[in-house]
Design a protein around this motif. Structure first.
Motif, PDB file in Angstrom:
ATOM      1  N   UNK A 463      -6.992  24.233  18.516  1.00  0.00           N
ATOM      2  CA  UNK A 463      -8.220  24.789  17.967  1.00  0.00           C
ATOM      3  C   UNK A 463      -8.707  23.943  16.780  1.00  0.00           C
ATOM      4  N   UNK A 464      -9.997  23.590  16.797  1.00  0.00           N
ATOM      5  CA  UNK A 464     -10.570  22.803  15.715  1.00  0.00           C
ATOM      6  C   UNK A 464     -10.169  21.353  15.712  1.00  0.00           C
ATOM      7  N   UNK A 465      -9.508  20.899  16.768  1.00  0.00           N
ATOM      8  CA  UNK A 465      -9.110  19.497  16.850  1.00  0.00           C
ATOM      9  C   UNK A 465      -7.798  19.171  16.179  1.00  0.00           C
ATOM     10  N   UNK A 466      -7.143  20.155  15.562  1.00  0.00           N
ATOM     11  CA  UNK A 466      -5.856  19.908  14.904  1.00  0.00           C
ATOM     12  C   UNK A 466      -4.819  19.526  15.950  1.00  0.00           C
ATOM     13  N   UNK A 467      -3.982  18.534  15.626  1.00  0.00           N
ATOM     14  CA  UNK A 467      -2.966  18.103  16.584  1.00  0.00           C
ATOM     15  C   UNK A 467      -1.675  18.888  16.367  1.00  0.00           C
ATOM     16  N   UNK A 468      -0.895  18.996  17.432  1.00  0.00           N
ATOM     17  CA  UNK A 468       0.362  19.730  17.348  1.00  0.00           C
ATOM     18  C   UNK A 468       1.340  19.023  16.426  1.00  0.00           C
ATOM     19  N   UNK A 469       1.363  17.695  16.460  1.00  0.00           N
ATOM     20  CA  UNK A 469       2.270  16.975  15.577  1.00  0.00           C
ATOM     21  C   UNK A 469       1.902  17.199  14.114  1.00  0.00           C
ATOM     22  N   UNK A 470       0.615  17.331  13.827  1.00  0.00           N
ATOM     23  CA  UNK A 470       0.199  17.649  12.454  1.00  0.00           C
ATOM     24  C   UNK A 470       0.666  19.051  12.077  1.00  0.00           C
ATOM     25  N   UNK A 471       0.501  19.980  12.986  1.00  0.00           N
ATOM     26  CA  UNK A 471       0.922  21.356  12.723  1.00  0.00           C
ATOM     27  C   UNK A 471       2.430  21.446  12.511  1.00  0.00           C
ATOM     28  N   UNK A 472       3.164  20.540  13.142  1.00  0.00           N
ATOM     29  CA  UNK A 472       4.610  20.508  13.017  1.00  0.00           C
ATOM     30  C   UNK A 472       5.072  19.442  12.025  1.00  0.00           C
ATOM     31  N   UNK A 473       4.204  19.053  11.122  1.00  0.00           N
ATOM     32  CA  UNK A 473       4.522  17.970  10.204  1.00  0.00           C
ATOM     33  C   UNK A 473       5.750  18.233   9.355  1.00  0.00           C
ATOM     34  N   UNK A 474       5.997  19.495   9.017  1.00  0.00           N
ATOM     35  CA  UNK A 474       7.181  19.847   8.232  1.00  0.00           C
ATOM     36  C   UNK A 474       8.267  20.477   9.097  1.00  0.00           C
ATOM     37  N   UNK A 475       8.169  20.263  10.373  1.00  0.00           N
ATOM     38  CA  UNK A 475       9.115  20.853  11.301  1.00  0.00           C
ATOM     39  C   UNK A 475       8.414  21.783  12.261  1.00  0.00           C
ATOM     40  N   UNK A 476       8.993  22.027  13.433  1.00  0.00           N
ATOM     41  CA  UNK A 476       8.359  22.893  14.426  1.00  0.00           C
ATOM     42  C   UNK A 476       8.073  24.285  13.873  1.00  0.00           C
ATOM     43  N   UNK A 477       6.909  24.809  14.207  1.00  0.00           N
ATOM     44  CA  UNK A 477       6.530  26.172  13.842  1.00  0.00           C
ATOM     45  C   UNK A 477       6.135  26.893  15.115  1.00  0.00           C
ATOM     46  N   UNK A 478       6.955  27.828  15.536  1.00  0.00           N
ATOM     47  CA  UNK A 478       6.738  28.545  16.797  1.00  0.00           C
ATOM     48  C   UNK A 478       7.156  29.998  16.645  1.00  0.00           C
ATOM     49  N   UNK A 479       6.854  30.777  17.660  1.00  0.00           N
ATOM     50  CA  UNK A 479       7.472  32.077  17.837  1.00  0.00           C
ATOM     51  C   UNK A 479       8.427  31.967  19.007  1.00  0.00           C
ATOM     52  N   UNK A 480       9.705  32.152  18.735  1.00  0.00           N
ATOM     53  CA  UNK A 480      10.759  32.092  19.752  1.00  0.00           C
ATOM     54  C   UNK A 480      10.861  30.723  20.429  1.00  0.00           C
ATOM     55  N   UNK A 481      10.213  29.711  19.853  1.00  0.00           N
ATOM     56  CA  UNK A 481      10.269  28.374  20.414  1.00  0.00           C
ATOM     57  C   UNK A 481       9.239  28.097  21.478  1.00  0.00           C
ATOM     58  N   UNK A 482       8.426  29.087  21.852  1.00  0.00           N
ATOM     59  CA  UNK A 482       7.557  28.953  23.015  1.00  0.00           C
ATOM     60  C   UNK A 482       6.111  28.582  22.700  1.00  0.00           C
ATOM     61  N   UNK A 483       5.549  29.094  21.601  1.00  0.00           N
ATOM     62  CA  UNK A 483       4.121  28.900  21.363  1.00  0.00           C
ATOM     63  C   UNK A 483       3.851  28.836  19.870  1.00  0.00           C
ATOM     64  N   UNK A 484       2.691  28.216  19.532  1.00  0.00           N
ATOM     65  CA  UNK A 484       2.349  27.939  18.135  1.00  0.00           C
ATOM     66  C   UNK A 484       0.930  28.410  17.841  1.00  0.00           C
ATOM     67  N   UNK A 485       0.731  28.968  16.655  1.00  0.00           N
ATOM     68  CA  UNK A 485      -0.594  29.409  16.230  1.00  0.00           C
ATOM     69  C   UNK A 485      -1.558  28.220  16.200  1.00  0.00           C
ATOM     70  N   UNK A 486      -2.748  28.443  16.740  1.00  0.00           N
ATOM     71  CA  UNK A 486      -3.750  27.387  16.798  1.00  0.00           C
ATOM     72  C   UNK A 486      -3.739  26.610  18.096  1.00  0.00           C
ATOM     73  N   UNK A 487      -2.780  26.941  18.978  1.00  0.00           N
ATOM     74  CA  UNK A 487      -2.667  26.258  20.270  1.00  0.00           C
ATOM     75  C   UNK A 487      -2.510  27.317  21.361  1.00  0.00           C
ATOM     76  N   UNK A 488      -3.590  28.037  21.649  1.00  0.00           N
ATOM     77  CA  UNK A 488      -3.508  29.176  22.574  1.00  0.00           C
ATOM     78  C   UNK A 488      -3.100  28.738  23.990  1.00  0.00           C
TER      79      UNK A 488
END
Length: 608
Positions: A463-488
């Motif tokens: 969403x908004x062009x943000x990349x997943x690697x940027x979102x995980x810049x300080x380490x993976x951020x997920x719920x239960x390892x499956x999905x990340x906010x901003x990446x529906x």
């Protein structure tokens, strides 16, 4: 069962000097440490990209795809296959399976070298046996049988219907207005998918040693995962008649080496084995499946056996060990790596000492087996592993050690030289000695733990062009390892922020069931988008961090390998510390208590 392995329990504690053993382990580790760490390897890309080419399936030309599917599953290994099967059972008709390979199978598509077999009992390793109606022919099935089972799963659940093989995703971009992913590939595709599931795995891209002069060698070379039967003759069962007059070298003595070296030793004119670190080689005891036992199985037998295996090696309570093999014989040595589950009646110091002594007895027995099976004392000494049991993935073989009794087989220990010194036009040099060979086989494994998403070779823009690697810049951020906010509507299978086990197919099976349940519930609720809230994923990240097993000290003292980033000793901070059985319960409870709450009645977007 009769074996040549001493019973670990017959080796008394008074026979082991832990202080001397620690010193020996440290000295052996120092012999093998290289300052460049993982930089000692090179990718099978660029000028070495031909090592990763598919030798099994000719490229099939096709027109670029511009259509839309409901679910795109990236990866045709067991993780992707079970996901596809569960989605089909949940009523999803529009499924596209995609893989860089020419067919289903994942690592079993690529690994077709002589002797290849699973090292986990096939009855618990091969998923969906009951659904497909298959009983493996061997306790540890050969690669051909495992690959055929992957194909059978795809056929049983109609997953060939809309596949895109020989295709690599080069970009995923979220379209907010349409609530779907735009998928671009190296075949010129620009397709769309409502949901995307990545199960691209980490055991498909071959890893090469960074040997100086490797490009100058004028003989024949290939990686074990791209076996060249046109050159060697024979098949996965052996019979490599093309090597009868050849001087062959093999680089690597890990899990692959244990299986392929007996065939090369049997069939090659001569074989030189270049070893940096010897593997542990315990009894395999492979045998054909007993027809009477197979006929006695009742419905639900496989899940019961899988759950039992997972419970035993994770240190969970169990009444019986249904598998009874090398993995389940010493679960105490694995629990520190998998669950951290400990005996509460002992102090931390007492537990550590007890585990170290059990480890020492096990490794002493494994080294004693080398002396029993290998005739030459110097060769036997070089084949002995001097490190803690779980420093490397344990190995099993009933043929490997005996191969070094053949007069045409030579073992070269490279530890004191930092590995192979260099290659020339005609051979391999270690120190001041050159070994002239006609063919070099690289049994050097894969790029482990680096999926396309993590490496950046599969860019993801949410969403908004943000990349997943940027979102995980300080380490993976997920719920239960499956999905990340901003990446529906994007789901991941793998080991990040969930559970781990030596039988990772079981973990993938649990993950696939969870993802299919979430997608099925979203479809039933009419939710356009599924993604976790920032608060939910932050809380899960906190749980993972606070429960993570701190094994950094243990890993730092281990011999270098992929478990510890080639000796750098990294803590396990990305897995759910209580282990795979507890994680399975967490997911089941979440589906029972939270799934309907976050989906049913939500208009438009569902948050988890």
């Amino acid at each position: 069962m009769t074996t040549n392995q001493p019973d670990t329990h017959t080796i008394g504690t008074d026979e082991i000097d832990l202080g001397a053993l620690r010193d020996r382990y440290a000295a052996e580790r120092e012999r093998r440490i290289r300052p460049e760490g993982s930089g000692q390897y090179r990718r099978a890309a660029g000028e070495f990209g031909y090592y990763a080419k598919d030798p099994y399936t000719p490229l099939v030309e096709r027109q670029p795809l511009t259509d839309r599917v409901e679910v795109l599953v990236i990866g045709g290994g067991f993780g992707g296959l079970v996901t596809g099967a569960r989605l089909r059972q949940a009523g999803v008709e529009s499924i596209r399976m995609m893989d860089e390979a020419g067919d289903f199978g994942g690592t079993w598509y690529w690994n077709r070298y002589p002797g290849v077999r699973c090292d986990i009992e096939s009855y618990v390793y091969m998923p969906l046996l009951e659904e497909v109606g298959t009983i493996p022919g061997w306790r540890y099935a050969p690669g051909d049988e495992i690959r055929e089972h992957a194909v059978a799963i795809a056929e049983r659940f109609d997953l060939y219907r809309d596949t895109a093989f020989q295709t690599r995703v080069t970009g995923l971009t979220w379209n907010e207005d349409a609530a779907e992913w735009v998928v671009e590939t190296d075949r010129g595709d620009r397709m769309r998918a409502r949901f995307v599931v990545t199960s691209s795995g980490t055991l498909t891209t071959p890893k090469l040693p960074g040997i100086p002069g490797i490009e100058t060698f004028r003989g024949h070379t290939f990686h074990t995962s791209r076996w060249d039967y046109a050159y060697t003759g024979g098949d996965a069962a052996g019979g490599l008649e093309g090597l009868a007059d050849k001087r062959v070298a093999v680089v690597g003595t890990g899990a692959t080496g244990l299986q392929v070296i007996p065939h090369l030793g049997r069939d090659a004119g001569s074989l030189v084995v270049f070893q940096r670190t010897p593997s542990t080689v315990d009894v395999r005891d492979n045998r054909p499946t007993d027809p009477e036992w197979a006929a006695s199985l009742r419905p639900g037998w496989q899940r019961e056996r899988q759950d039992n295996f997972l419970a035993v090696i994770s240190g969970e309570a169990h009444d019986v060990d249904l598998v009874g093999d090398g993995w389940t014989s010493v679960p105490q040595l694995q629990r520190a790596m998998i669950t951290g589950r400990v005996d509460p009646d002992l102090s931390p110091e007492e537990r550590e000492l007890a585990d170290e002594m059990l480890d020492a007895r096990k490794m002493t027995a494994i080294r004693a087996r080398v002396d029993e099976l290998v005739d030459d004392p110097a060769t036997a000494q070089a084949l002995k592993p001097w490190y803690r049991y779980m420093c490397k993935r344990p190995g099993f073989s009933d043929e490997y050690l005996q191969t070094f009794n053949r007069p045409n087989v030579t073992l070269v220990d490279t530890a004191d030289h930092g590995g192979i010194t260099r290659m020339t036009e005609t051979g391999v040099i270690v120190g001041d000695t050159e070994y002239e060979v006609d063919c070099v086989v690289f049994a050097t494994g894969f790029e482990v733990g680096v999926s396309g998403v993590l490496s950046g070779t599969l860019p993801v823009a949410g969403r908004g062009g943000a990349t997943l690697l940027e979102a995980w810049g300080r380490g993976p951020e997920t719920l239960h390892g499956f999905y990340t906010h901003g990446f529906p509507n994007l789901f991941h299978l793998g080991s990040l922020q969930n559970a781990n086990s030596v039988n990772f197919v079981h973990i993938l099976q649990d993950q696939a069931e969870h993802i299919a349940a979430v997608i099925g519930a979203a479809r039933a609720a009419g939710a356009r988008m599924v993604e976790p809230t920032k608060e939910a994923q932050a809380e899960w990240g906190r749980i993972v961090r606070t429960t993570a097993i701190d094994n950094a000290t243990f890993q730092a003292e281990c011999t270098p390998g992929y478990y510890n980033a080639e000796g750098r000793g990294r803590p396990n901070t990305s897995s759910y510390g209580p282990g795979p059985v507890a994680f399975h319960d967490v997911l089941q409870e979440w589906r029972r208590t939270s799934l309907d709450d976050v989906l049913v009645g939500v208009a438009g977007q569902a948050t988890t």
